[in-house]
Design an enzyme around this catalytic site. Sequence first.
Site, mmCIF file in Angstrom:
data_model
loop_
_atom_site.group_PDB
_atom_site.id
_atom_site.type_symbol
_atom_site.label_atom_id
_atom_site.label_comp_id
_atom_site.label_asym_id
_atom_site.label_seq_id
_atom_site.Cartn_x
_atom_site.Cartn_y
_atom_site.Cartn_z
ATOM 1 N N GLY A 247 -29.133 40.664 29.088
ATOM 2 C CA GLY A 247 -27.783 40.816 29.628
ATOM 3 C C GLY A 247 -27.750 40.550 31.124
ATOM 4 O O GLY A 247 -28.761 40.202 31.750
ATOM 5 N N ASN B 272 -31.017 42.880 21.330
ATOM 6 C CA ASN B 272 -30.666 42.393 19.983
ATOM 7 C C ASN B 272 -29.796 41.139 20.069
ATOM 8 O O ASN B 272 -29.410 40.574 19.046
ATOM 9 C CB ASN B 272 -29.977 43.485 19.152
ATOM 10 C CG ASN B 272 -28.630 43.883 19.725
ATOM 11 O OD1 ASN B 272 -28.193 43.336 20.739
ATOM 12 N ND2 ASN B 272 -27.973 44.822 19.087
ATOM 13 N N SER C 87 -26.255 47.794 26.047
ATOM 14 C CA SER C 87 -24.913 48.256 25.654
ATOM 15 C C SER C 87 -23.901 47.151 25.936
ATOM 16 O O SER C 87 -24.024 46.462 26.945
ATOM 17 C CB SER C 87 -24.485 49.489 26.453
ATOM 18 O OG SER C 87 -23.159 49.860 26.095
ATOM 19 N N LYS D 218 -40.921 60.220 25.694
ATOM 20 C CA LYS D 218 -41.683 61.466 25.504
ATOM 21 C C LYS D 218 -43.059 61.151 24.927
ATOM 22 O O LYS D 218 -44.089 61.646 25.395
ATOM 23 C CB LYS D 218 -40.880 62.378 24.567
ATOM 24 C CG LYS D 218 -41.504 63.707 24.267
ATOM 25 C CD LYS D 218 -40.448 64.609 23.627
ATOM 26 C CE LYS D 218 -41.065 65.602 22.673
ATOM 27 N NZ LYS D 218 -41.309 65.075 21.329
ATOM 28 N N ALA E 255 -28.691 53.876 31.969
ATOM 29 C CA ALA E 255 -27.545 53.259 32.650
ATOM 30 C C ALA E 255 -26.266 53.945 32.211
ATOM 31 O O ALA E 255 -25.762 53.713 31.121
ATOM 32 C CB ALA E 255 -27.489 51.770 32.303
ATOM 33 N N TYR F 85 -16.867 53.750 24.494
ATOM 34 C CA TYR F 85 -17.830 53.494 25.571
ATOM 35 C C TYR F 85 -18.022 54.755 26.411
ATOM 36 O O TYR F 85 -19.140 55.215 26.620
ATOM 37 C CB TYR F 85 -17.299 52.348 26.430
ATOM 38 C CG TYR F 85 -18.222 51.874 27.521
ATOM 39 C CD1 TYR F 85 -19.445 51.289 27.225
ATOM 40 C CD2 TYR F 85 -17.852 51.966 28.860
ATOM 41 C CE1 TYR F 85 -20.276 50.821 28.228
ATOM 42 C CE2 TYR F 85 -18.673 51.495 29.870
ATOM 43 C CZ TYR F 85 -19.887 50.919 29.554
ATOM 44 O OH TYR F 85 -20.702 50.459 30.554
ATOM 45 N N LYS G 57 -21.422 57.066 26.659
ATOM 46 C CA LYS G 57 -22.155 57.220 27.926
ATOM 47 C C LYS G 57 -22.225 58.690 28.349
ATOM 48 O O LYS G 57 -23.208 59.127 28.946
ATOM 49 C CB LYS G 57 -21.494 56.372 29.015
ATOM 50 C CG LYS G 57 -21.611 54.864 28.787
ATOM 51 C CD LYS G 57 -23.043 54.380 28.934
ATOM 52 C CE LYS G 57 -23.151 52.878 28.861
ATOM 53 N NZ LYS G 57 -24.541 52.402 29.003
ATOM 54 N N TYR H 144 -33.240 66.343 27.190
ATOM 55 C CA TYR H 144 -34.663 65.976 27.133
ATOM 56 C C TYR H 144 -35.382 66.400 28.409
ATOM 57 O O TYR H 144 -36.546 66.787 28.373
ATOM 58 C CB TYR H 144 -34.838 64.464 26.885
ATOM 59 C CG TYR H 144 -35.056 64.147 25.429
ATOM 60 C CD1 TYR H 144 -34.011 64.268 24.511
ATOM 61 C CD2 TYR H 144 -36.305 63.765 24.943
ATOM 62 C CE1 TYR H 144 -34.199 64.004 23.164
ATOM 63 C CE2 TYR H 144 -36.504 63.503 23.595
ATOM 64 C CZ TYR H 144 -35.463 63.625 22.715
ATOM 65 O OH TYR H 144 -35.658 63.375 21.385
ATOM 66 N N ARG I 20 -14.146 40.568 31.594
ATOM 67 C CA ARG I 20 -14.097 41.302 32.858
ATOM 68 C C ARG I 20 -13.389 40.470 33.917
ATOM 69 O O ARG I 20 -13.371 39.239 33.870
ATOM 70 C CB ARG I 20 -15.503 41.680 33.313
ATOM 71 C CG ARG I 20 -15.930 42.977 32.653
ATOM 72 C CD ARG I 20 -17.273 43.435 33.098
ATOM 73 N NE ARG I 20 -18.314 42.637 32.492
ATOM 74 C CZ ARG I 20 -19.597 42.949 32.563
ATOM 75 N NH1 ARG I 20 -19.985 44.016 33.205
ATOM 76 N NH2 ARG I 20 -20.496 42.183 31.983
HETATM 77 N N1 UDP Z 1 -7.915 42.578 34.744
HETATM 78 C C1 UDP Z 1 -6.886 41.696 35.053
HETATM 79 N N2 UDP Z 1 -6.933 40.440 34.496
HETATM 80 C C2 UDP Z 1 -7.937 40.008 33.675
HETATM 81 C C3 UDP Z 1 -8.982 40.907 33.386
HETATM 82 C C4 UDP Z 1 -8.941 42.190 33.938
HETATM 83 O O1 UDP Z 1 -5.955 42.036 35.788
HETATM 84 O O2 UDP Z 1 -7.882 38.850 33.217
HETATM 85 C C5 UDP Z 1 -7.869 43.933 35.339
HETATM 86 C C6 UDP Z 1 -8.075 45.072 34.346
HETATM 87 O O3 UDP Z 1 -6.861 45.435 33.738
HETATM 88 C C7 UDP Z 1 -8.627 46.157 35.258
HETATM 89 C C8 UDP Z 1 -9.420 45.386 36.315
HETATM 90 O O4 UDP Z 1 -8.949 44.037 36.251
HETATM 91 O O5 UDP Z 1 -7.580 46.862 35.890
HETATM 92 C C9 UDP Z 1 -10.918 45.409 36.089
HETATM 93 O O6 UDP Z 1 -11.157 45.068 34.758
HETATM 94 P P1 UDP Z 1 -12.591 44.848 34.126
HETATM 95 O O7 UDP Z 1 -12.367 44.499 32.709
HETATM 96 O O8 UDP Z 1 -13.362 43.899 34.951
HETATM 97 O O9 UDP Z 1 -13.371 46.235 34.202
HETATM 98 P P2 UDP Z 1 -12.982 47.781 34.219
HETATM 99 O O10 UDP Z 1 -13.201 48.184 35.617
HETATM 100 O O11 UDP Z 1 -11.534 47.977 33.793
HETATM 101 O O12 UDP Z 1 -13.933 48.392 33.262
#
Ligand code: UDP
Length: 328
Positions: free
Chosen positions: A11, A33, A76, A106, A115, A146, A150, A160, A187
């Site tokens: 990743g 994976n 993840s 362990k 993380a 998620y 976490k 642990y 993202r």
């Molecule tokens: N966001 C956006 N346009 C996009 C993708 C994300 O405006 O095309 C916004 C999303 O709604 C959030 C922020 O950008 O408010 C960060 O989103 P990201 O998915 O990167 O991660 P998050 O911090 O929300 O887990």
Amino acid sequence: MQKVLITGAAGFLGSHLCDKFIANGFHVIGMDNLITGDLKNIEHLFPLKQFEFHHHDVTKFVHVPGNLDYILHFASPASPIDYLKIPIQTLKVGSLGTHNLLGLAKEKNARILIASTSEIYGDPLVHPQSEDYFGNVNSIGPRGVYDEAKRFMEAMTMAYHRFHGLETRIVRIFNTYGPRMRLNDGRVIPAFIGQALRGEDLTVFGDGLQTRSFCYIDDQVDGIYKLLMSDCIDPINIGNPDEITIKDFAEEILKLTGVDQKIIYKPLPIDDPMQRQPDITRAKSILGWEPKVDRTLGMKLTMDYFKALTKDELFKAEHKDFSTYTRR
Ligand code: UDP
């Protein structure tokens, strides 16, 4: 030679961690994976004898032969789109996967770093977020798979530590960016960069007044390494406190790429946190760490990576509009 197991090795974060530990003279066992990871991120490591790769799902019993000094659990799905698409796997890797790796730590008497994430603070009512804030999380919302995985991961890790005396470390990672992010993981940074490079308008969700604070990958990896080598059992935030609204950030990207596309507005996904900024007082005082790469430099380095992708890669990864996915 000390040996480290890194899960989620193919990743974004995992692959950069593999590079860091190889550079620091470790033998690295990468495990993944490959559901969201990509071997392309670590193919340069395959010729090295200090590196080995195990194609394995950590929600199943994890076996590693021989001794092990450190484990870093980074497997993840990590973007809202990914954990919406594969919610059960997301829950399983944070819970069952963490349990397996704690058991392995362990057995091997290894130190383990897990993380965690700023998402454990949910849509925070305290700003900036310090480690002693307990969060405001909706357990049954789309992000719950998620966030709660976490949170469970942190609880299990502390159990642990307390019950078995295991050497544990917990990093709470805030939004991090850089080369090797997946272009279509949903993202905001790869989404905006992809749109800018393909000549599309940039999709801002909501009114764009929600904030994030973006940390460059090299700073993040440096912070994680320092935490692993420290004595700190308590969770530590690693992130860059330089906060910006998503709308201003979209404008910054348009300026940086010099394109004349527009910003268009889409519905805000459910439970999208309104503000996020790490309080890094603890990281500064305990680890002597703070970020060094500002957004201008970090975005330039990231942009250079995405510009070097082929047209095929760029267009194959067309950004899907998943914003409606998450509305009630
Ligand atoms: N966001 C956006 N346009 C996009 C993708 C994300 O405006 O095309 C916004 C999303 O709604 C959030 C922020 O950008 O408010 C960060 O989103 P990201 O998915 O990167 O991660 P998050 O911090 O929300 O887990």
